[in-house]
Motif scaffolding. Structure first.
Motif, PDB file in Angstrom:
ATOM      1  N   ALA A 125     -47.674  43.933-161.140  1.00 23.74           N
ATOM      2  CA  ALA A 125     -46.486  44.249-160.353  1.00 23.74           C
ATOM      3  C   ALA A 125     -46.904  44.512-158.917  1.00 23.74           C
ATOM      4  O   ALA A 125     -47.872  45.243-158.668  1.00 23.74           O
ATOM      5  N   MET A 126     -46.181  43.926-157.989  1.00 21.69           N
ATOM      6  CA  MET A 126     -46.433  44.159-156.574  1.00 21.69           C
ATOM      7  C   MET A 126     -45.118  44.540-155.915  1.00 21.69           C
ATOM      8  O   MET A 126     -44.192  43.731-155.847  1.00 21.69           O
ATOM      9  N   VAL A 127     -45.043  45.786-155.486  1.00 20.16           N
ATOM     10  CA  VAL A 127     -43.827  46.288-154.862  1.00 20.16           C
ATOM     11  C   VAL A 127     -44.206  47.444-153.946  1.00 20.16           C
ATOM     12  O   VAL A 127     -45.173  48.166-154.205  1.00 20.16           O
ATOM     13  N   MET A 128     -43.476  47.595-152.861  1.00 20.89           N
ATOM     14  CA  MET A 128     -43.744  48.672-151.908  1.00 20.89           C
ATOM     15  C   MET A 128     -42.599  49.665-151.987  1.00 20.89           C
ATOM     16  O   MET A 128     -41.618  49.583-151.247  1.00 20.89           O
ATOM     17  N   THR A 129     -42.701  50.570-152.951  1.00 18.06           N
ATOM     18  CA  THR A 129     -41.667  51.582-153.178  1.00 18.06           C
ATOM     19  C   THR A 129     -42.336  52.938-153.373  1.00 18.06           C
ATOM     20  O   THR A 129     -43.533  53.021-153.642  1.00 18.06           O
ATOM     21  N   ARG A 130     -41.519  53.981-153.255  1.00 20.68           N
ATOM     22  CA  ARG A 130     -42.034  55.335-153.399  1.00 20.68           C
ATOM     23  C   ARG A 130     -40.973  56.184-154.092  1.00 20.68           C
ATOM     24  O   ARG A 130     -39.780  56.062-153.808  1.00 20.68           O
ATOM     25  N   LEU A 131     -41.420  57.034-155.005  1.00 20.05           N
ATOM     26  CA  LEU A 131     -40.513  57.946-155.688  1.00 20.05           C
ATOM     27  C   LEU A 131     -40.407  59.227-154.875  1.00 20.05           C
ATOM     28  O   LEU A 131     -41.399  59.919-154.640  1.00 20.05           O
ATOM     29  N   GLU A 132     -39.197  59.547-154.435  1.00 17.18           N
ATOM     30  CA  GLU A 132     -38.977  60.733-153.621  1.00 17.18           C
ATOM     31  C   GLU A 132     -38.770  61.968-154.501  1.00 17.18           C
ATOM     32  O   GLU A 132     -38.537  61.869-155.707  1.00 17.18           O
ATOM     33  N   ALA A 133     -38.829  63.128-153.878  1.00 14.40           N
ATOM     34  CA  ALA A 133     -38.712  64.380-154.619  1.00 14.40           C
ATOM     35  C   ALA A 133     -37.359  64.522-155.305  1.00 14.40           C
ATOM     36  O   ALA A 133     -37.242  65.194-156.341  1.00 14.40           O
ATOM     37  N   ASP A 134     -36.330  63.887-154.747  1.00 10.84           N
ATOM     38  CA  ASP A 134     -34.998  63.986-155.343  1.00 10.84           C
ATOM     39  C   ASP A 134     -34.772  62.966-156.451  1.00 10.84           C
ATOM     40  O   ASP A 134     -33.671  62.864-156.998  1.00 10.84           O
ATOM     41  N   GLY A 135     -35.830  62.183-156.786  1.00  8.31           N
ATOM     42  CA  GLY A 135     -35.732  61.207-157.859  1.00  8.31           C
ATOM     43  C   GLY A 135     -35.332  59.820-157.422  1.00  8.31           C
ATOM     44  O   GLY A 135     -35.320  58.885-158.231  1.00  8.31           O
ATOM     45  N   ALA A 136     -34.992  59.649-156.144  1.00 10.12           N
ATOM     46  CA  ALA A 136     -34.617  58.328-155.640  1.00 10.12           C
ATOM     47  C   ALA A 136     -35.859  57.464-155.446  1.00 10.12           C
ATOM     48  O   ALA A 136     -36.964  57.977-155.208  1.00 10.12           O
ATOM     49  N   ILE A 137     -35.677  56.159-155.539  1.00  3.09           N
ATOM     50  CA  ILE A 137     -36.751  55.202-155.307  1.00  3.09           C
ATOM     51  C   ILE A 137     -36.501  54.547-153.956  1.00  3.09           C
ATOM     52  O   ILE A 137     -35.455  53.932-153.739  1.00  3.09           O
TER      53      ILE A 137
END
Length: 306
Positions: A125-137
């Motif tokens: 998998a190649m993706v540039m995402t981050r999980l934020e503290a509020d649960g959002a991606i």
């Protein structure tokens, strides 16, 4: 196909949400707190353009997990693999395909040993995402690609069927005949970039711009290539050139999720991405002094967190 996505973080949550949007039958296996959040507001995806998608999803926990799944997608951090596998194992039947999107190679050996090669696919998998503290991606770069293929010549589910299930149309989906090569190619790149930036506590451009930086990064890259080659999976010219274009860059702000986790004080995938490369190099008689140094530094960080 009925799909179980194990994990709803930056990788599993992103691709799983896209599958739901494409009309696929998807459940997410998550921890109770995450399940409650998903049931309350769904998966929240924030794009680089500022747009927000709120995707209603089906969330299940280990104590309520059923059977009847055709495809189980493992998309967790590598250090959470054992626990995720224990939770998901009851969902894996005789005709179920298990497709992991984890870093490194150690998880492949464990899955084949447990379920047999005919039920395991290899995936990148190649993706540039981050999980934020509020649960959002949150999308932090424009990249979304899955590459996958069976490890066996006689898989329990036809590759065309798996591909049809995963090709959602909103990201690149590629069926490959050489999944292990794809895994090694990514591992060589990710281990090099991650070890360089974590050890030097700086993006790759800053590392290369420092005195001795280019010699350091090229030496690290050469060690990873040597291990892959000794293991029988030397990177092809195209894969090597793509990786080298980033690893040798003197201006890029590129880092990795491991660097992000390190700088945020989070657990890191040191054992799976760096330590296992060092161990395989030792088994194959390939010296890895730079990677060994990086692994020592990351292990000291992990001990400090504990």
């Amino acid at each position: 196909m009925k799909i179980l996505v194990v994990g709803a973080g930056a990788v599993g949550g992103y691709f799983g949400a896209r599958l739901v949007q494409a009309g696929r039958d998807v459940d997410f296996l998550v921890r109770p707190a995450r399940a409650e959040l998903l049931r309350d507001r769904g998966l929240v995806l924030r794009g680089m353009d500022g747009g927000v998608d709120k995707v209603p999803v089906s969330a299940v926990t280990a104590d309520g997990l059923g059977t009847g799944y055709d495809l189980v997608v493992l998309a967790v951090k590598s250090y959470g693999f054992e626990a995720a596998l224990a939770d998901a194992a009851p969902a894996v039947g005789p005709g179920t395909v298990v497709l992991p999107f984890l870093n490194g190679m150690r998880h492949i050996d464990a899955l084949v040993e447990r379920f047999g090669a005919d039920r395991v696919y290899g995936g990148v998998a190649m993706v540039m995402t981050r999980l934020e503290a509020d649960g959002a991606i949150v999308e932090v770069g424009r990249m979304g690609r899955l590459i996958y293929g069976p490890l066996s010549d006689s898989p329990v589910a036809a590759p065309a069927d798996v591909h049809a299930a995963l090709d959602a149309g909103s990201y690149s989906a590629t069926l490959t005949r050489a999944p292990l090569q794809e895994l090694w190619d990514k591992w060589v790149f990710l281990a090099t970039l991650g070890a360089c930036t974590c050890l030097m506590r700086a993006p790759i451009g800053a590392v290369n711009s420092a005195p001795g930086g280019q010699e350091f990064t090229s030496g690290m890259f050469a060690e990873a290539i040597a291990v892959a080659t000794a293991a029988g999976y030397p990177p092809g010219r195209d894969a090597r050139e793509r990786a080298d274009a980033i690893i040798a860059d003197t201006t890029a702000t590129t880092t990795t999720s491991m660097y992000w986790d390190l700088t945020q004080g989070n657990p890191v995938e040191a054992d799976q991405i760096v330590g296992d490369l060092v161990a395989r190099g030792r088994e194959l008689g390939v010296p890895t002094p730079l990677f060994s140094l990086a692994y020592t530094a990351l292990s000291a960080y992990a001990a400090g967190r504990a």
